[in-house]
Enzyme design. Structure first.
Site, PDB file in Angstrom:
ATOM      1  CE1 TYR A  54     111.665 -47.220  33.341  1.00 51.84           C
ATOM      2  CE2 TYR A  54     113.330 -47.673  35.240  1.00 51.84           C
ATOM      3  CZ  TYR A  54     112.519 -46.819  34.128  1.00 51.84           C
ATOM      4  OH  TYR A  54     113.372 -45.488  34.167  1.00 51.84           O
ATOM      5  CG  LEU A 191     126.614 -46.264  29.371  1.00 56.35           C
ATOM      6  CD1 LEU A 191     126.552 -47.652  29.991  1.00 56.35           C
ATOM      7  CD2 LEU A 191     128.044 -45.378  29.588  1.00 56.35           C
ATOM      8  CB  ILE A 231     120.960 -44.053  36.773  1.00 53.15           C
ATOM      9  CG1 ILE A 231     120.329 -43.134  36.043  1.00 53.15           C
ATOM     10  CG2 ILE A 231     121.069 -43.487  38.244  1.00 53.15           C
ATOM     11  CD1 ILE A 231     118.598 -42.813  36.174  1.00 53.15           C
ATOM     12  CE  LYS A 233     119.577 -53.423  31.522  1.00 57.37           C
ATOM     13  NZ  LYS A 233     119.819 -54.186  30.358  1.00 57.37           N
ATOM     14  CB  VAL A 235     121.975 -57.235  32.767  1.00 54.18           C
ATOM     15  CG1 VAL A 235     121.924 -59.110  33.363  1.00 54.18           C
ATOM     16  CG2 VAL A 235     120.756 -56.651  33.209  1.00 54.18           C
ATOM     17  CG  ASN A 243     129.058 -49.325  33.837  1.00 54.90           C
ATOM     18  OD1 ASN A 243     129.497 -49.412  32.901  1.00 54.90           O
ATOM     19  ND2 ASN A 243     127.715 -50.016  33.752  1.00 54.90           N
TER      20      ASN A 243
END
Ligand code: NDP
Length: 275
Positions: A54, A191, A231, A233, A235, A243
Protein backbone atom coordinates in the site's frame (compact mmCIF):
# COMPACT_ATOMS: atom_id res chain seq x y z
CA UNK A 1 -21.57 -20.41 18.42
CA UNK A 2 -18.06 -19.02 18.29
CA UNK A 3 -15.16 -20.43 16.37
CA UNK A 4 -12.02 -20.62 18.43
CA UNK A 5 -9.19 -19.06 16.41
CA UNK A 6 -5.57 -18.38 17.40
CA UNK A 7 -6.68 -14.85 18.32
CA UNK A 8 -9.94 -15.51 20.16
CA UNK A 9 -8.41 -14.62 23.50
CA UNK A 10 -6.67 -11.42 22.37
CA UNK A 11 -8.87 -8.44 23.23
CA UNK A 12 -7.11 -6.28 20.62
CA UNK A 13 -8.52 -8.48 17.85
CA UNK A 14 -11.68 -6.49 17.20
CA UNK A 15 -14.35 -8.11 15.04
CA UNK A 16 -14.38 -4.89 13.03
CA UNK A 17 -10.90 -3.57 12.37
CA UNK A 18 -9.46 -0.94 10.05
CA UNK A 19 -8.04 -1.26 6.54
CA UNK A 20 -5.46 1.09 5.04
CA UNK A 21 -5.35 0.51 1.29
CA UNK A 22 -4.85 3.86 -0.52
CA UNK A 23 -3.62 5.54 2.64
CA UNK A 24 -0.14 7.06 2.47
CA UNK A 25 -0.43 8.08 -1.16
CA UNK A 26 -1.12 11.79 -0.78
CA UNK A 27 0.88 13.79 1.78
CA UNK A 28 -1.99 16.28 1.99
CA UNK A 29 -4.23 13.48 3.35
CA UNK A 30 -1.77 12.19 5.91
CA UNK A 31 -3.02 14.06 8.95
CA UNK A 32 -6.60 12.98 8.22
CA UNK A 33 -5.53 9.35 7.76
CA UNK A 34 -3.56 9.30 11.01
CA UNK A 35 -6.48 10.93 12.85
CA UNK A 36 -8.96 8.44 11.36
CA UNK A 37 -6.94 5.44 12.51
CA UNK A 38 -6.43 6.93 15.98
CA UNK A 39 -10.13 7.72 16.28
CA UNK A 40 -10.98 4.19 15.16
CA UNK A 41 -8.62 2.72 17.76
CA UNK A 42 -10.22 4.86 20.47
CA UNK A 43 -13.62 3.55 19.37
CA UNK A 44 -12.50 -0.06 19.68
CA UNK A 45 -11.43 -0.92 16.12
CA UNK A 46 -8.03 -1.96 17.40
CA UNK A 47 -7.08 -4.41 14.66
CA UNK A 48 -5.26 -2.46 11.93
CA UNK A 49 -4.51 -4.05 8.56
CA UNK A 50 -1.81 -2.78 6.23
CA UNK A 51 0.73 -4.09 3.69
CA UNK A 52 4.11 -3.20 2.26
CA UNK A 53 2.29 -2.86 -1.07
CA UNK A 54 0.00 0.00 0.00
CA UNK A 55 1.56 3.22 -1.29
CA UNK A 56 4.81 1.20 -1.45
CA UNK A 57 5.31 1.48 2.30
CA UNK A 58 3.47 4.79 2.67
CA UNK A 59 0.47 3.19 4.40
CA UNK A 60 2.74 1.45 6.91
CA UNK A 61 4.26 4.84 7.72
CA UNK A 62 0.80 6.29 8.32
CA UNK A 63 0.01 3.36 10.62
CA UNK A 64 3.35 3.81 12.40
CA UNK A 65 2.48 7.43 13.10
CA UNK A 66 -1.07 6.56 14.19
CA UNK A 67 0.00 3.91 16.71
CA UNK A 68 2.91 5.84 18.23
CA UNK A 69 2.42 5.82 21.99
CA UNK A 70 -0.42 3.29 21.77
CA UNK A 71 1.28 0.29 20.16
CA UNK A 72 0.16 -2.04 22.94
CA UNK A 73 -3.52 -1.28 22.24
CA UNK A 74 -3.29 -2.38 18.62
CA UNK A 75 -3.24 -5.75 16.86
CA UNK A 76 -1.05 -4.98 13.86
CA UNK A 77 -1.39 -6.90 10.59
CA UNK A 78 0.91 -6.42 7.61
CA UNK A 79 1.64 -8.35 4.43
CA UNK A 80 4.64 -9.31 2.37
CA UNK A 81 4.63 -9.10 -1.42
CA UNK A 82 4.81 -12.50 -3.15
CA UNK A 83 7.97 -11.38 -4.95
CA UNK A 84 9.60 -10.87 -1.54
CA UNK A 85 8.37 -14.17 -0.11
CA UNK A 86 11.67 -16.05 -0.39
CA UNK A 87 13.98 -17.31 2.35
CA UNK A 88 16.06 -14.12 2.10
CA UNK A 89 13.34 -11.76 0.93
CA UNK A 90 10.91 -12.29 3.83
CA UNK A 91 13.24 -11.17 6.66
CA UNK A 92 14.45 -8.10 4.79
CA UNK A 93 10.90 -7.10 3.79
CA UNK A 94 9.81 -7.61 7.39
CA UNK A 95 12.65 -5.40 8.68
CA UNK A 96 11.58 -2.63 6.32
CA UNK A 97 7.95 -2.96 7.48
CA UNK A 98 8.98 -2.93 11.16
CA UNK A 99 10.96 0.26 10.57
CA UNK A 100 8.09 2.01 8.78
CA UNK A 101 5.61 0.83 11.41
CA UNK A 102 8.06 1.98 14.09
CA UNK A 103 7.61 -1.19 16.11
CA UNK A 104 9.64 -4.27 16.99
CA UNK A 105 6.91 -6.82 16.34
CA UNK A 106 4.07 -7.35 13.85
CA UNK A 107 1.20 -9.31 15.40
CA UNK A 108 0.18 -11.03 12.18
CA UNK A 109 2.24 -11.19 8.99
CA UNK A 110 0.56 -12.43 5.82
CA UNK A 111 1.65 -13.60 2.41
CA UNK A 112 -0.37 -11.15 0.29
CA UNK A 113 -1.10 -13.69 -2.45
CA UNK A 114 0.58 -16.77 -3.88
CA UNK A 115 3.59 -16.08 -6.05
CA UNK A 116 6.58 -17.85 -7.53
CA UNK A 117 8.23 -19.08 -4.33
CA UNK A 118 7.40 -22.52 -2.87
CA UNK A 119 5.05 -22.21 0.09
CA UNK A 120 7.42 -24.22 2.32
CA UNK A 121 10.13 -21.62 1.74
CA UNK A 122 7.88 -18.74 2.78
CA UNK A 123 6.54 -20.66 5.78
CA UNK A 124 10.06 -21.47 6.94
CA UNK A 125 10.96 -17.79 6.76
CA UNK A 126 7.78 -16.86 8.68
CA UNK A 127 8.58 -19.46 11.36
CA UNK A 128 12.10 -18.04 11.76
CA UNK A 129 10.66 -14.53 12.22
CA UNK A 130 8.31 -15.95 14.83
CA UNK A 131 11.20 -17.58 16.73
CA UNK A 132 13.00 -14.23 16.64
CA UNK A 133 9.95 -12.45 18.05
CA UNK A 134 9.59 -10.17 15.03
CA UNK A 135 6.12 -11.51 14.25
CA UNK A 136 3.64 -13.18 16.60
CA UNK A 137 1.55 -15.09 14.05
CA UNK A 138 1.60 -15.61 10.32
CA UNK A 139 -1.03 -16.31 7.73
CA UNK A 140 -2.00 -15.98 4.09
CA UNK A 141 -4.30 -13.95 1.87
CA UNK A 142 -6.22 -14.75 -1.31
CA UNK A 143 -5.82 -18.49 -0.74
CA UNK A 144 -8.58 -20.79 -1.95
CA UNK A 145 -9.25 -24.15 -0.32
CA UNK A 146 -6.86 -26.05 -2.62
CA UNK A 147 -4.07 -23.61 -1.70
CA UNK A 148 -4.77 -24.13 2.01
CA UNK A 149 -4.70 -27.90 1.55
CA UNK A 150 -1.37 -27.54 -0.19
CA UNK A 151 -0.11 -25.29 2.60
CA UNK A 152 -1.16 -27.93 5.12
CA UNK A 153 0.22 -26.07 8.13
CA UNK A 154 -1.65 -25.71 11.39
CA UNK A 155 0.39 -22.65 12.38
CA UNK A 156 -1.31 -20.63 9.64
CA UNK A 157 -3.56 -18.32 11.65
CA UNK A 158 -5.58 -16.43 9.04
CA UNK A 159 -6.72 -16.30 5.47
CA UNK A 160 -7.63 -12.80 4.32
CA UNK A 161 -10.13 -12.88 1.44
CA UNK A 162 -12.75 -10.80 -0.34
CA UNK A 163 -16.14 -11.11 1.35
CA UNK A 164 -19.29 -8.99 1.32
CA UNK A 165 -22.98 -9.62 0.45
CA UNK A 166 -22.26 -9.39 -3.29
CA UNK A 167 -19.28 -11.79 -3.07
CA UNK A 168 -20.37 -14.87 -1.15
CA UNK A 169 -18.36 -17.55 -2.96
CA UNK A 170 -16.33 -18.47 0.14
CA UNK A 171 -19.49 -19.65 1.91
CA UNK A 172 -19.64 -22.76 -0.27
CA UNK A 173 -16.47 -24.43 1.00
CA UNK A 174 -13.66 -22.14 2.10
CA UNK A 175 -15.45 -20.48 5.02
CA UNK A 176 -16.96 -23.62 6.60
CA UNK A 177 -13.63 -25.41 6.26
CA UNK A 178 -11.77 -22.48 7.85
CA UNK A 179 -14.27 -22.33 10.70
CA UNK A 180 -13.89 -26.05 11.34
CA UNK A 181 -10.09 -25.70 11.37
CA UNK A 182 -10.11 -22.68 13.69
CA UNK A 183 -8.59 -20.54 10.95
CA UNK A 184 -9.67 -16.90 11.27
CA UNK A 185 -11.12 -15.37 8.11
CA UNK A 186 -10.37 -11.70 7.55
CA UNK A 187 -12.90 -10.15 5.17
CA UNK A 188 -11.47 -7.49 2.90
CA UNK A 189 -13.59 -5.01 0.90
CA UNK A 190 -16.49 -5.66 3.32
CA UNK A 191 -18.16 -2.53 1.87
CA UNK A 192 -17.33 -3.52 -1.73
CA UNK A 193 -15.25 -0.34 -1.81
CA UNK A 194 -18.33 1.82 -1.26
CA UNK A 195 -19.64 1.17 -4.76
CA UNK A 196 -23.21 0.46 -5.81
CA UNK A 197 -23.65 -2.30 -3.22
CA UNK A 198 -24.20 0.41 -0.61
CA UNK A 199 -27.11 1.75 -2.67
CA UNK A 200 -28.87 -1.61 -2.97
CA UNK A 201 -32.56 -1.23 -1.97
CA UNK A 202 -32.63 -4.37 0.17
CA UNK A 203 -29.66 -3.23 2.23
CA UNK A 204 -31.36 0.16 2.52
CA UNK A 205 -34.54 -1.50 3.84
CA UNK A 206 -32.66 -3.56 6.40
CA UNK A 207 -30.72 -0.46 7.41
CA UNK A 208 -33.90 1.51 7.85
CA UNK A 209 -35.40 -1.16 10.16
CA UNK A 210 -32.41 -0.74 12.47
CA UNK A 211 -31.92 3.00 12.04
CA UNK A 212 -28.44 2.44 10.60
CA UNK A 213 -26.75 2.72 7.19
CA UNK A 214 -26.28 0.12 4.45
CA UNK A 215 -22.54 0.11 5.17
CA UNK A 216 -23.22 -0.80 8.79
CA UNK A 217 -25.54 -3.58 7.63
CA UNK A 218 -22.71 -4.94 5.44
CA UNK A 219 -20.33 -4.99 8.41
CA UNK A 220 -22.85 -6.69 10.70
CA UNK A 221 -23.65 -9.18 7.94
CA UNK A 222 -20.01 -10.06 7.21
CA UNK A 223 -19.21 -10.54 10.89
CA UNK A 224 -22.36 -12.59 11.64
CA UNK A 225 -20.30 -15.66 10.81
CA UNK A 226 -18.12 -16.99 13.65
CA UNK A 227 -14.41 -16.44 13.13
CA UNK A 228 -14.85 -13.62 10.60
CA UNK A 229 -13.21 -10.22 11.07
CA UNK A 230 -14.09 -7.27 8.79
CA UNK A 231 -11.49 -4.64 7.94
CA UNK A 232 -13.27 -1.65 6.37
CA UNK A 233 -11.08 1.29 5.40
CA UNK A 234 -12.33 4.73 6.33
CA UNK A 235 -10.74 8.17 6.40
CA UNK A 236 -13.93 10.22 6.67
CA UNK A 237 -14.51 10.71 10.45
CA UNK A 238 -18.23 10.00 10.09
CA UNK A 239 -17.44 6.69 8.38
CA UNK A 240 -15.07 5.80 11.21
CA UNK A 241 -17.77 6.44 13.80
CA UNK A 242 -20.39 4.48 11.86
CA UNK A 243 -18.08 1.53 11.34
CA UNK A 244 -17.20 1.43 15.03
CA UNK A 245 -20.88 1.63 15.96
CA UNK A 246 -21.62 -1.38 13.73
CA UNK A 247 -19.75 -3.52 16.29
CA UNK A 248 -22.96 -3.69 18.33
CA UNK A 249 -25.37 -4.30 15.45
CA UNK A 250 -26.99 -7.75 15.30
CA UNK A 251 -29.15 -8.59 12.29
CA UNK A 252 -32.44 -10.45 12.79
CA UNK A 253 -33.53 -13.59 10.95
CA UNK A 254 -35.83 -11.44 8.81
CA UNK A 255 -32.86 -9.29 7.72
CA UNK A 256 -30.71 -12.30 6.87
CA UNK A 257 -33.50 -13.84 4.80
CA UNK A 258 -34.01 -10.60 2.88
CA UNK A 259 -30.27 -10.39 2.15
CA UNK A 260 -30.22 -14.08 1.10
CA UNK A 261 -33.05 -13.42 -1.35
CA UNK A 262 -31.26 -10.43 -2.88
CA UNK A 263 -27.78 -11.98 -2.81
CA UNK A 264 -28.19 -15.77 -2.93
CA UNK A 265 -25.61 -17.93 -1.19
CA UNK A 266 -23.49 -20.06 -3.55
CA UNK A 267 -24.83 -23.49 -4.45
CA UNK A 268 -21.65 -24.68 -6.13
CA UNK A 269 -17.92 -24.04 -6.03
CA UNK A 270 -16.94 -20.59 -7.26
CA UNK A 271 -13.52 -19.37 -8.15
CA UNK A 272 -12.09 -17.28 -5.31
CA UNK A 273 -12.91 -13.63 -5.99
CA UNK A 274 -10.10 -11.11 -5.59
CA UNK A 275 -9.50 -7.45 -6.27
P1 NDP B 1 -13.80 -1.19 1.68
O1 NDP B 1 -14.86 -2.13 1.29
O2 NDP B 1 -13.33 -1.16 3.08
O3 NDP B 1 -14.29 0.28 1.24
C1 NDP B 1 -13.54 1.43 1.48
C2 NDP B 1 -14.36 2.62 1.00
O4 NDP B 1 -15.56 2.69 1.78
C3 NDP B 1 -13.69 3.96 1.15
O5 NDP B 1 -14.01 4.71 0.00
C4 NDP B 1 -14.35 4.58 2.38
O6 NDP B 1 -14.41 5.99 2.29
C5 NDP B 1 -15.74 4.00 2.29
N1 NDP B 1 -16.39 3.84 3.59
C6 NDP B 1 -15.83 3.42 4.75
N2 NDP B 1 -16.75 3.36 5.73
C7 NDP B 1 -17.93 3.78 5.19
C8 NDP B 1 -19.22 3.94 5.70
N3 NDP B 1 -19.52 3.67 6.97
N4 NDP B 1 -20.18 4.37 4.85
C9 NDP B 1 -19.91 4.64 3.55
N5 NDP B 1 -18.69 4.50 3.01
C10 NDP B 1 -17.70 4.06 3.82
O7 NDP B 1 -12.60 -1.42 0.65
P2 NDP B 1 -11.03 -1.66 0.77
O8 NDP B 1 -10.58 -2.03 -0.59
O9 NDP B 1 -10.36 -0.52 1.41
O10 NDP B 1 -10.91 -2.96 1.71
C11 NDP B 1 -10.73 -2.87 3.09
C12 NDP B 1 -9.31 -3.22 3.49
O11 NDP B 1 -9.03 -4.57 3.19
C13 NDP B 1 -8.22 -2.46 2.70
O12 NDP B 1 -8.13 -1.10 3.09
C14 NDP B 1 -7.03 -3.31 2.97
O13 NDP B 1 -6.52 -3.07 4.27
C15 NDP B 1 -7.64 -4.72 2.86
N6 NDP B 1 -7.55 -5.31 1.52
C16 NDP B 1 -6.82 -6.47 1.36
C17 NDP B 1 -6.70 -7.05 0.13
C18 NDP B 1 -5.88 -8.29 -0.01
O14 NDP B 1 -5.56 -8.69 -1.14
N7 NDP B 1 -5.49 -8.93 1.08
C19 NDP B 1 -7.35 -6.51 -1.06
C20 NDP B 1 -8.15 -5.34 -0.79
C21 NDP B 1 -8.26 -4.79 0.45
P3 NDP B 1 -13.47 6.98 3.16
O15 NDP B 1 -12.10 6.41 3.15
O16 NDP B 1 -13.59 8.26 2.43
O17 NDP B 1 -14.03 7.07 4.54
Amino acid sequence: MTTSTPFSADPRVSTIGQGTWYMGEDPAQRAAEVAALQHGIELGMTLVDTAEMYAEGGAEEVVGQAIAGRRDQVFLVSKVYPHNASQRGVPTACERSLKRLDTDCIDLYLLHWRGQYPLEETVEAFERLREQGKIRHWGVSNFDLADLHELDNTNCATNQVLYNPAERGIEFDLLPWSQAQGLATMAYCPLAQAGRLLRHPVLAQVAERHGVTAAQVCLAWVTREPGVIAIPKAVNPMHVRLNAAAQGLVLAEQDLLAIDAAFPAPTRKQRLAMV
